[in-house]
Design an enzyme around this catalytic site. Structure first.
Site, PDB file in Angstrom:
ATOM      1  N   GLU A 137       2.431   1.933  -3.336  1.00  0.00           N
ATOM      2  CA  GLU A 137       1.465   1.990  -4.415  1.00  0.00           C
ATOM      3  C   GLU A 137       0.921   3.299  -4.236  1.00  0.00           C
ATOM      4  O   GLU A 137       0.487   4.258  -5.221  1.00  0.00           O
ATOM      5  CB  GLU A 137      -0.688   1.183  -4.112  1.00  0.00           C
ATOM      6  N   ARG A 142       0.937  -1.862   0.388  1.00  0.00           N
ATOM      7  CA  ARG A 142      -0.093   0.310   0.148  1.00  0.00           C
ATOM      8  C   ARG A 142       1.244   1.266   0.022  1.00  0.00           C
ATOM      9  O   ARG A 142       0.832   2.400  -1.049  1.00  0.00           O
ATOM     10  CB  ARG A 142      -0.958  -0.265   1.153  1.00  0.00           C
ATOM     11  N   SER A 193      15.475  14.820   1.771  1.00  0.00           N
ATOM     12  CA  SER A 193      16.774  14.137   2.753  1.00  0.00           C
ATOM     13  C   SER A 193      15.906  13.126   3.292  1.00  0.00           C
ATOM     14  O   SER A 193      15.257  13.066   3.364  1.00  0.00           O
ATOM     15  CB  SER A 193      17.699  14.688   2.692  1.00  0.00           C
TER      16      SER A 193
END
Length: 152
Positions: A96, A93, A119
């Site tokens: 995604e 997830r 960073s």
């Protein structure tokens, strides 16, 4: 493209990016003009979300683009990127989210800070539980130092 050939989401994205640059508009200004958030507007313009017809029409109007782009902007996207997909559900997830919103975040970060990156070394992240009557929410806060690219 001919009148019979519909524009793809990638065709629409290329035209949107060119018009945005030509007009010198920010994603924030475009989002305000179409009545949506900058992150969502950017993501939809990059082809990762579908717009309502009214929002698509507002976007093409603010960028002076042809109405032929509206069907591409309204079309449901196929959210695909070239990477090895993790199989753990929690990691998938997050993967995604980065796959769908990564290009959007890059655009927004570089628009606000310039050409560079956030960073992951000088960086903090917090995960919080936010109680909600519709179901508890996960709140992830990432704070990283901006690192401009250098020219030499």
């Amino acid at each position: 493209m001919t009148a019979e050939t519909p524009l793809s989401k990638s065709d629409a994205t290329a035209l949107i990016l060119a018009a945005k640059a030509a007009k010198g508009l920010s994603w924030e200004a475009i989002a305000e003009a179409v009545g949506m958030s900058p992150v969502w507007t950017t993501s939809a313009a990059l082809g990762m979300n579908s717009m309502s017809p009214a929002t698509a029409e507002a976007l093409v109007a603010v960028l002076d683009l042809p109405a032929a782009l509206v069907p591409a902007l309204v079309a449901f996207p196929t959210k695909v990127w070239d990477q090895t997909v993790p199989t753990d559900p929690a990691i998938y997830r997050l993967y995604e989210i980065v796959g769908v919103y990564g290009p959007t975040l890059k655009e927004v970060i570089q628009e606000k800070f310039g050409d560079g990156i956030m960073s992951a070394i000088d960086f903090t992240m917090e995960v919080e539980k936010v109680e909600d009557p519709k179901g508890d929410r996960v709140k992830v806060t990432m704070i990283g130092k901006f690192l401009p690219y250098k020219a030499w």
